[in-house]
Structures are given as C-alpha cells and as structure tokens.
Design a protein around this motif. Sequence first.
Motif, PDB file in Angstrom:
ATOM      1  N   LYS A 199      14.092  -5.316  -5.471  1.00 47.83           N
ATOM      2  CA  LYS A 199      13.496  -6.545  -4.935  1.00 47.83           C
ATOM      3  C   LYS A 199      12.564  -6.200  -3.781  1.00 47.83           C
ATOM      4  O   LYS A 199      11.457  -6.733  -3.688  1.00 47.83           O
ATOM      5  N   MET A 200      12.984  -5.290  -2.906  1.00 48.92           N
ATOM      6  CA  MET A 200      12.136  -4.858  -1.797  1.00 48.92           C
ATOM      7  C   MET A 200      10.829  -4.273  -2.316  1.00 48.92           C
ATOM      8  O   MET A 200       9.749  -4.577  -1.808  1.00 48.92           O
ATOM      9  N   LYS A 201      10.945  -3.426  -3.317  1.00 48.29           N
ATOM     10  CA  LYS A 201       9.776  -2.783  -3.909  1.00 48.29           C
ATOM     11  C   LYS A 201       8.799  -3.834  -4.452  1.00 48.29           C
ATOM     12  O   LYS A 201       7.591  -3.756  -4.226  1.00 48.29           O
ATOM     13  N   ASN A 202       9.325  -4.837  -5.143  1.00 45.83           N
ATOM     14  CA  ASN A 202       8.475  -5.886  -5.712  1.00 45.83           C
ATOM     15  C   ASN A 202       7.815  -6.735  -4.629  1.00 45.83           C
ATOM     16  O   ASN A 202       6.654  -7.130  -4.764  1.00 45.83           O
ATOM     17  N   ILE A 203       8.530  -6.996  -3.546  1.00 44.05           N
ATOM     18  CA  ILE A 203       7.938  -7.748  -2.435  1.00 44.05           C
ATOM     19  C   ILE A 203       6.801  -6.938  -1.811  1.00 44.05           C
ATOM     20  O   ILE A 203       5.730  -7.476  -1.520  1.00 44.05           O
ATOM     21  N   ILE A 204       7.014  -5.648  -1.632  1.00 44.13           N
ATOM     22  CA  ILE A 204       5.974  -4.792  -1.056  1.00 44.13           C
ATOM     23  C   ILE A 204       4.745  -4.732  -1.963  1.00 44.13           C
ATOM     24  O   ILE A 204       3.610  -4.847  -1.493  1.00 44.13           O
ATOM     25  N   TYR A 205       4.945  -4.569  -3.269  1.00 46.63           N
ATOM     26  CA  TYR A 205       3.808  -4.574  -4.204  1.00 46.63           C
ATOM     27  C   TYR A 205       3.048  -5.896  -4.126  1.00 46.63           C
ATOM     28  O   TYR A 205       1.817  -5.923  -4.098  1.00 46.63           O
ATOM     29  N   SER A 206       3.784  -6.999  -4.096  1.00 44.27           N
ATOM     30  CA  SER A 206       3.142  -8.319  -4.020  1.00 44.27           C
ATOM     31  C   SER A 206       2.421  -8.503  -2.690  1.00 44.27           C
ATOM     32  O   SER A 206       1.340  -9.091  -2.640  1.00 44.27           O
ATOM     33  N   ALA A 207       3.003  -7.984  -1.608  1.00 38.44           N
ATOM     34  CA  ALA A 207       2.353  -8.068  -0.296  1.00 38.44           C
ATOM     35  C   ALA A 207       1.037  -7.311  -0.300  1.00 38.44           C
ATOM     36  O   ALA A 207       0.046  -7.770   0.287  1.00 38.44           O
ATOM     37  N   ARG A 208       1.003  -6.175  -0.962  1.00 39.05           N
ATOM     38  CA  ARG A 208      -0.247  -5.405  -1.050  1.00 39.05           C
ATOM     39  C   ARG A 208      -1.336  -6.221  -1.747  1.00 39.05           C
ATOM     40  O   ARG A 208      -2.507  -6.163  -1.353  1.00 39.05           O
ATOM     41  N   ILE A 209      -0.959  -6.970  -2.752  1.00 33.75           N
ATOM     42  CA  ILE A 209      -1.934  -7.828  -3.447  1.00 33.75           C
ATOM     43  C   ILE A 209      -2.438  -8.904  -2.490  1.00 33.75           C
ATOM     44  O   ILE A 209      -3.643  -9.136  -2.381  1.00 33.75           O
ATOM     45  N   TYR A 210      -1.533  -9.552  -1.787  1.00 35.90           N
ATOM     46  CA  TYR A 210      -1.922 -10.587  -0.822  1.00 35.90           C
ATOM     47  C   TYR A 210      -2.839 -10.001   0.245  1.00 35.90           C
ATOM     48  O   TYR A 210      -3.870 -10.584   0.585  1.00 35.90           O
ATOM     49  N   LEU A 211      -2.489  -8.849   0.776  1.00 36.00           N
ATOM     50  CA  LEU A 211      -3.269  -8.233   1.851  1.00 36.00           C
ATOM     51  C   LEU A 211      -4.635  -7.757   1.378  1.00 36.00           C
ATOM     52  O   LEU A 211      -5.553  -7.611   2.182  1.00 36.00           O
ATOM     53  N   GLY A 212      -4.774  -7.535   0.091  1.00 32.72           N
ATOM     54  CA  GLY A 212      -6.054  -7.117  -0.468  1.00 32.72           C
ATOM     55  C   GLY A 212      -7.112  -8.197  -0.418  1.00 32.72           C
ATOM     56  O   GLY A 212      -8.276  -7.951  -0.693  1.00 32.72           O
ATOM     57  N   TRP A 213      -6.726  -9.398  -0.033  1.00 34.67           N
ATOM     58  CA  TRP A 213      -7.655 -10.528   0.001  1.00 34.67           C
ATOM     59  C   TRP A 213      -8.517 -10.566   1.252  1.00 34.67           C
ATOM     60  O   TRP A 213      -9.436 -11.361   1.347  1.00 34.67           O
ATOM     61  N   GLY A 214      -8.236  -9.728   2.227  1.00 33.81           N
ATOM     62  CA  GLY A 214      -9.041  -9.771   3.438  1.00 33.81           C
ATOM     63  C   GLY A 214      -8.647  -8.675   4.406  1.00 33.81           C
ATOM     64  O   GLY A 214      -7.707  -7.921   4.166  1.00 33.81           O
ATOM     65  N   PRO A 215      -9.352  -8.609   5.531  1.00 42.16           N
ATOM     66  CA  PRO A 215      -9.043  -7.570   6.526  1.00 42.16           C
ATOM     67  C   PRO A 215      -7.696  -7.834   7.199  1.00 42.16           C
ATOM     68  O   PRO A 215      -7.299  -8.980   7.388  1.00 42.16           O
TER      69      PRO A 215
END
Length: 132
Positions: free
Chosen positions: A77-93
């Motif tokens: 679950k932690m791994k999936n949250i981190i992967y999803s966070a990377r996608i969210y963070l890719g939207w801007g600086p």
Amino acid sequence: MKSKREVGSIGESVCCEYLESIGFEIKKRNFLTRHGEIDIIAENDRYIVFAEVKLRSMNENNLTRYGRPSVAVTKNKMKNIIYSARIYLGWGPITKSVRFDVLEVYSEELPSGNTRYRVKHIPAAFTLDNVR
C-alpha cells in the motif's frame, strides 16, 4: 447499516476537518491512479502531505482483534501511494517538502445513538526507504 465506502468517506471527512483545523488546505480527495488511490492530499506552507486514512470501530474489541488501524497500511500500500504521489507531483513544480502521513480514525457508538470520532495523526508514517 452503512456500506464500507460510506464509512470510509465519513472517516476521510473527519480527517479533512482535522487537517484543516491544524492549518492544512485540502487539495484533493480520493486521487485515483492505476497504482491505487490516495485518500487525501493536503498542503500547508511547508508540506505537501499524502495521507492514508484508516478507520476502526472501538466496539466489540476491534483493536484487540485487528490491531491499530495503521497496521493495515502494508508495504505494498505504501508503494502504491508513493507511485501515485509521483504522478500527482508530476503536474507541476515542487516547492515544499513531501510527507506521507497516516490518519487513524477511531469511531465509538454512544448510548445516544450518535457516533464520536477521534483522530490520531501519524506524520511521516512512512518514507521512500520503507518500501525499498
């Protein structure tokens, strides 16, 4: 009787209210990617927080039977949250520190028929190092 989704939504709402009360702005709820869902994304002047919400009823010895809610946040679950966070963070600086929190919600049915909720906030509950 409420469905699991309804109960989860109530827990998330309680946590959003809590986070707002300590100075966070809720940016997104139920951010969904192919890796899974992030329950709450919130920001304050210092952090972008990706929060996982876990709820347990205080009734019928649930804590004895299932343990604290945070133990349900598995390495996967932690791994999936981190992967999803990377996608969210890719939207801007990124100008703030990133943190992964867990919010434990304890619900208790009162004799009046109402429900009382208590939040235990675990800041920085996990990091990238936890999933390697």
